[in-house]
Design a protein around this motif. Structure first.
Motif, short mmCIF file in Angstrom:
data_model
loop_
_atom_site.label_atom_id
_atom_site.label_comp_id
_atom_site.label_asym_id
_atom_site.label_seq_id
_atom_site.Cartn_x
_atom_site.Cartn_y
_atom_site.Cartn_z
N LEU A 1 10.55 -1.00 26.07
CA LEU A 1 9.49 -0.66 27.00
C LEU A 1 9.49 0.84 27.25
CD1 LEU A 1 10.36 -3.52 29.51
CD2 LEU A 1 8.95 -3.66 27.47
N VAL A 2 8.33 1.45 27.07
CA VAL A 2 8.21 2.91 27.20
C VAL A 2 7.13 3.24 28.21
CG1 VAL A 2 7.76 5.07 25.98
CG2 VAL A 2 8.91 3.17 24.78
N GLU A 3 7.46 4.09 29.17
CA GLU A 3 6.50 4.56 30.15
C GLU A 3 6.50 6.08 30.16
OE1 GLU A 3 5.67 3.46 34.73
OE2 GLU A 3 7.46 4.68 34.41
N VAL A 4 5.33 6.67 30.04
CA VAL A 4 5.19 8.12 30.01
C VAL A 4 4.34 8.57 31.20
CG1 VAL A 4 4.44 10.12 28.67
CG2 VAL A 4 5.21 8.04 27.49
N THR A 5 4.83 9.55 31.94
CA THR A 5 4.06 10.14 33.02
C THR A 5 3.91 11.63 32.74
OG1 THR A 5 4.98 8.56 34.61
CG2 THR A 5 3.89 10.50 35.52
N ALA A 6 2.67 12.11 32.66
CA ALA A 6 2.43 13.50 32.27
C ALA A 6 1.36 14.13 33.16
CB ALA A 6 1.98 13.58 30.82
N PRO A 7 1.60 15.33 33.68
CA PRO A 7 0.58 16.03 34.46
C PRO A 7 -0.67 16.27 33.61
CG PRO A 7 2.72 17.10 34.69
CD PRO A 7 2.85 16.11 33.57
N GLY A 8 -1.82 16.24 34.25
CA GLY A 8 -3.06 16.49 33.53
C GLY A 8 -3.06 17.84 32.84
N ALA A 9 -2.42 18.82 33.46
CA ALA A 9 -2.37 20.16 32.88
C ALA A 9 -1.66 20.15 31.53
CB ALA A 9 -1.67 21.13 33.83
N ASP A 10 -0.68 19.28 31.38
CA ASP A 10 0.05 19.18 30.12
C ASP A 10 -0.79 18.54 29.03
OD1 ASP A 10 2.13 19.75 32.01
OD2 ASP A 10 3.57 18.99 30.55
N VAL A 11 -1.63 17.59 29.44
CA VAL A 11 -2.35 16.78 28.45
C VAL A 11 -3.70 17.39 28.09
CG1 VAL A 11 -3.33 14.50 28.01
CG2 VAL A 11 -1.17 14.71 29.26
N VAL A 12 -4.47 17.82 29.09
CA VAL A 12 -5.82 18.34 28.83
C VAL A 12 -6.05 19.75 29.34
CG1 VAL A 12 -6.93 16.08 28.71
CG2 VAL A 12 -6.65 17.18 30.93
N GLY A 13 -5.09 20.29 30.12
CA GLY A 13 -5.23 21.66 30.62
C GLY A 13 -5.87 21.76 31.99
N PHE A 14 -6.17 20.61 32.61
CA PHE A 14 -6.73 20.62 33.97
C PHE A 14 -6.33 19.33 34.66
CE2 PHE A 14 -9.90 19.21 30.89
CZ PHE A 14 -10.31 17.98 31.39
N GLU A 15 -6.50 19.28 35.98
CA GLU A 15 -6.02 18.13 36.75
C GLU A 15 -7.08 17.58 37.69
OE1 GLU A 15 -2.22 18.97 38.46
OE2 GLU A 15 -1.28 18.92 36.49
N HIS A 16 -8.32 17.60 37.23
CA HIS A 16 -9.43 17.06 38.00
C HIS A 16 -10.32 16.29 37.02
CE1 HIS A 16 -11.77 20.24 36.07
NE2 HIS A 16 -10.84 21.11 36.48
N ALA A 17 -11.30 15.61 37.54
CA ALA A 17 -12.22 14.89 36.66
C ALA A 17 -12.91 15.88 35.73
CB ALA A 17 -13.25 14.14 37.50
#
Length: 206
Positions: A47-63
Motif C-alpha cells: 500500500l502506497v500513499e503519496v502526499t505532495a504540495p501543489g507547488a511541487d506538482v503543478v507550481g501553484f496551490e490554488h484552483a
C-alpha cells in the motif's frame, strides 16, 4: 474499506518506537519542495500513499485559473494516475489493484469514483479561499498557512512474492522537478524505516 488499510497500518506504527519520531508521520506540516510517501505491507498487499504540495506538482496551490494552469493541472492528474512511471519495487511481481488521486486545490475534487475524502468536503469549496478564512482550518489537515493545496495519491498492489521485495525506487523527481526531497516511511513485516530521497538518490535497499 481497502483505502483505510494504509491509514490503519501507519497509525498503529505511529505509536511504536521508530515512528515516535515527530517527523515520521503522515500529513506532517506542509513544506514546499518536500513530498511524503508511506509504504506499508499488508499480507500480500503493498500500500502506497503519496502526499505532495501543489507547488511541487503543478507550481501553484490554488484552483487552476489560466489555460496554462489548467493544462498543467490535467497533466499532473494524468501523471499521478500512472504509478508505474513514478515508483518501482524490485525483485517482486506486483499488480496494481486500486488507485486514487485527490487534491485540495479544486475543493472537494475526487479523481476516482467511490472514494470520497469527506474530511475535505466541508470547507474546501466555494472558491477555496483559505487565506482570508483561517477559521475554516480543521484538525488533521494543515491549511493554516493560507490555504496550501496538495495532492494525495493512493496505490494498492497485490504482490505474489512480496517476501522478495528489497528495493524501492522512484522516478518522481524527473516527472515533478519542483520537488527537492521525498521522505519515504516504509513498514513491512521485517522492516520499519525512514529514508530521504532526492534527485541524486532515487532508490534505497532494505
Amino acid at each position: 474499506m481497502k483505502p483505510t488499510i494504509l491509514a490503519v497500518v501507519i497509525g498503529m506504527a505511529v505509536s511504536t518506537n521508530v515512528l515516535a519520531n515527530e517527523e515520521f508521520r503522515s500529513h506532517e506540516a506542509h513544506v514546499h519542495g518536500k513530498v511524503e510517501v508511506n509504504i506499508a505491507q499488508d499480507g500480500q498487499e503493498l500500500l502506497v500513499e503519496v502526499t505532495a504540495p501543489g507547488a511541487d506538482v503543478v507550481g501553484f496551490e490554488h484552483a487552476p485559473k489560466t489555460a496554462e494552469q489548467k493544462a498543467l493541472f490535467e497533466q499532473a492528474i494524468a501523471q499521478l494516475n500512472k504509478p508505474e512511471e513514478l515508483f518501482g519495487f524490485n525483485n517482486t511481481s506486483c499488480t496494481l489493484k486500486f488507485k486514487s488521486v485527490t487534491n485540495t486545490l479544486e475543493g472537494d475534487h475526487d479523481d476516482h469514483e467511490g472514494h470520497d475524502h469527506a474530511e475535505h468536503d466541508h470547507d474546501d469549496h466555494e472558491g477555496h479561499d483559505h487565506a482570508e478564512h483561517d477559521h475554516d482550518d480543521h484538525e488533521g489537515h494543515d491549511h493554516s498557512e493560507g490555504g496550501h493545496g496538495e495532492f494525495t495519491a493512493e496505490y494498492h498492489y497485490q504482490c505474489s512474492d512480496i517476501a522478495n521485495l528489497n528495493t524501492v525506487n522512484t522516478q518522481w523527481f524527473s516527472k515533478f522537478s519542483n520537488t527537492k526531497s521525498m521522505t519515504v516511511n516504509l513498514l513491512t513485516d521485517s522492516v520499519q524505516t525512514q529514508e530521504v530521497l532526492n534527485a541524486e538518490r532515487v532508490s534505497f535497499r532494505f
